[in-house]
Design a protein around this motif. Structure first.
Motif, PDB file in Angstrom:
ATOM      1  N   GLU A 174       0.802  -1.223   0.000  1.00  0.00           N
ATOM      2  CA  GLU A 174       0.000   0.000   0.000  1.00  0.00           C
ATOM      3  C   GLU A 174       0.837   1.278   0.000  1.00  0.00           C
ATOM      4  N   GLU A 175       0.519   2.195  -0.897  1.00  0.00           N
ATOM      5  CA  GLU A 175       1.192   3.491  -0.932  1.00  0.00           C
ATOM      6  C   GLU A 175       0.896   4.302   0.332  1.00  0.00           C
ATOM      7  N   ASN A 176      -0.309   4.128   0.871  1.00  0.00           N
ATOM      8  CA  ASN A 176      -0.734   4.885   2.056  1.00  0.00           C
ATOM      9  C   ASN A 176      -0.694   4.012   3.308  1.00  0.00           C
ATOM     10  N   PHE A 177       0.261   3.105   3.377  1.00  0.00           N
ATOM     11  CA  PHE A 177       0.367   2.138   4.470  1.00  0.00           C
ATOM     12  C   PHE A 177       0.358   2.825   5.833  1.00  0.00           C
TER      13      PHE A 177
ATOM     14  N   LYS B  81      -4.852   6.366  10.746  1.00  0.00           N
ATOM     15  CA  LYS B  81      -6.290   6.619  10.660  1.00  0.00           C
ATOM     16  C   LYS B  81      -7.083   5.578  11.445  1.00  0.00           C
ATOM     17  N   LYS B  82      -6.707   4.310  11.282  1.00  0.00           N
ATOM     18  CA  LYS B  82      -7.457   3.240  11.947  1.00  0.00           C
ATOM     19  C   LYS B  82      -7.236   3.274  13.456  1.00  0.00           C
TER      20      LYS B  82
ATOM     21  N   LYS C 249      -6.754   5.989  15.262  1.00  0.00           N
ATOM     22  CA  LYS C 249      -7.575   7.099  15.781  1.00  0.00           C
ATOM     23  C   LYS C 249      -9.032   6.670  15.904  1.00  0.00           C
ATOM     24  N   GLU C 250      -9.482   5.822  14.994  1.00  0.00           N
ATOM     25  CA  GLU C 250     -10.873   5.366  14.991  1.00  0.00           C
ATOM     26  C   GLU C 250     -11.151   4.331  16.074  1.00  0.00           C
ATOM     27  N   THR C 251     -10.199   3.401  16.274  1.00  0.00           N
ATOM     28  CA  THR C 251     -10.490   2.215  17.081  1.00  0.00           C
ATOM     29  C   THR C 251      -9.633   2.033  18.325  1.00  0.00           C
ATOM     30  N   LYS C 252      -8.471   2.729  18.392  1.00  0.00           N
ATOM     31  CA  LYS C 252      -7.508   2.512  19.488  1.00  0.00           C
ATOM     32  C   LYS C 252      -7.129   1.031  19.585  1.00  0.00           C
ATOM     33  N   PHE C 253      -6.912   0.407  18.452  1.00  0.00           N
ATOM     34  CA  PHE C 253      -6.552  -1.011  18.438  1.00  0.00           C
ATOM     35  C   PHE C 253      -5.233  -1.252  19.169  1.00  0.00           C
ATOM     36  N   ALA C 254      -5.098  -2.445  19.730  1.00  0.00           N
ATOM     37  CA  ALA C 254      -3.824  -2.879  20.305  1.00  0.00           C
ATOM     38  C   ALA C 254      -2.972  -3.552  19.233  1.00  0.00           C
ATOM     39  N   VAL C 255      -3.644  -4.357  18.401  1.00  0.00           N
ATOM     40  CA  VAL C 255      -2.953  -5.046  17.303  1.00  0.00           C
ATOM     41  C   VAL C 255      -3.834  -4.996  16.064  1.00  0.00           C
TER      42      VAL C 255
ATOM     43  N   TYR D 141      -7.990  -5.530   9.201  1.00  0.00           N
ATOM     44  CA  TYR D 141      -8.292  -4.350   8.387  1.00  0.00           C
ATOM     45  C   TYR D 141      -7.876  -4.592   6.931  1.00  0.00           C
ATOM     46  N   PRO D 142      -8.825  -4.957   6.058  1.00  0.00           N
ATOM     47  CA  PRO D 142      -8.500  -5.323   4.680  1.00  0.00           C
ATOM     48  C   PRO D 142      -8.101  -4.154   3.784  1.00  0.00           C
TER      49      PRO D 142
END
Length: 294
Positions: free
Chosen positions: A106-109, A115-116, A118-124, A246-247
């Motif tokens: 992905e160019e925007n890796f 972005k993700k 900020k949305e979800t506060k994922f750990a992994v 996250y696909p």
């Protein structure tokens, strides 16, 4: 202009796969060039001189660090060498553990990760994995149950002891298990194009945020090879942390490069694989029972 808001650190575990590791590094350099990133290569005592070759190749790169392990530490412990450096020395906001046979597509890796988070506060976070034949790596909904782990233990033990318990018979037992538990294979499949929360992510490419980094020093080092993803899922659940599949982020995974590069015979490779699966399954069963610290 370089975007310095976040520090991205990539940990590449290398074993015998010089060319794959170089391709992985080049993909990161190409796709993340506008971001503040570091690359940590950890060589797991490659017998073909791969680690020393990589050390020499990248000795002049300021943002690439190469570690040469004095012995093969296995998957989790090997990765943890790089994870510790990324955490303690680089103060990374995101640590990406990636197999040497993976490449960033992905160019925007980096921006997608930010972005993700900020949305979800994922750990992994786990990406969509494209295989060389154009298909995608299948998703695993959850950690194996005690019953399934016990079935797998019987299979691995019988294969190692050559007790002539056939694969067909094992598959029959699995079908019976699925029927008893009301599970249908088709109904249990996950669409790799959909986003999922708190499933078992694949260990070939894992993106850790500060939510995880601040609490842990990498993967659970209890296993040598295999089972790391399920141990991770159990740890996240125990500590109330969340994973995201996250696909929108896609990577290439060539699969089994290190295993294929090994000089072991086919029979030796099979025995090694079965032994690792058996060990990991025993420990995972103990973890599911609450007998092992996560």
């Amino acid at each position: 202009m370089l975007k310095k808001d976040c520090v991205f650190s990539f940990v590449i575990l290398n074993y015998l796969t010089t060319e794959d590791t170089i391709a992985c590094v080049e993909s990161i350099q190409k796709k993340c060039k506008d971001y503040n990133y570091n690359i940590i290569i950890v060589d797991n005592d490659s017998s073909n001189g791969s680690g020393k070759e990589l050390l020499q190749r990248y000795c002049g790169e300021n943002n690439i660090k190469v570690f040469l392990n004095k012995k093969n530490m296995g998957f989790a412990r090997g990765n943890n060498v790089g994870f510790a450096y990324a955490k303690e020395e680089l103060n990374s906001d995101f640590i990406i553990l990636c197999n040497s046979d993976t490449e960033v597509l992905e160019e925007n890796f980096c921006s997608e990760i930010e972005k993700k988070f900020k949305e979800t506060k994922f750990a992994v976070l786990g990406p969509k994995e494209k295989l060389v034949d154009g298909t995608y790596y299948p998703l695993n909904r959850g950690v194996r149950s005690k019953e399934k782990l016990k079935l797998d233990l019987c299979y691995f033990e019988s294969e190692l002891k050559k007790q002539n318990v056939s694969v067909k018979f094992y598959q029959f037992l699995i079908r019976v298990y699925n029927l008893i538990n009301g599970i249908r294979a088709i109904g249990n499949r996950l669409d790799c194009n959909n986003e999922y929360y708190d499933i078992v992510l694949h260990g070939a490419f894992l993106i850790f945020s500060k939510e995880y980094i601040d609490l842990f020093d990498g993967l659970n080092p209890i296993t040598y090879f295999y089972g790391e993803e399920e141990f991770l899922a159990l740890r996240l659940k125990k500590y109330g942390l969340h994973s995201v599949y996250y696909p929108e982020i896609e990577i290439l995974h060539k699969r089994n490069s290190a295993t294929n590069a090994s000089t072991k015979s086919k029979e030796q490779k099979k025995k090694f694989t079965l032994s690792c699966h058996l060990d990991a399954t025993k420990k995972l069963l103990a973890a599911v029972k609450g007998e092992i610290e996560l």
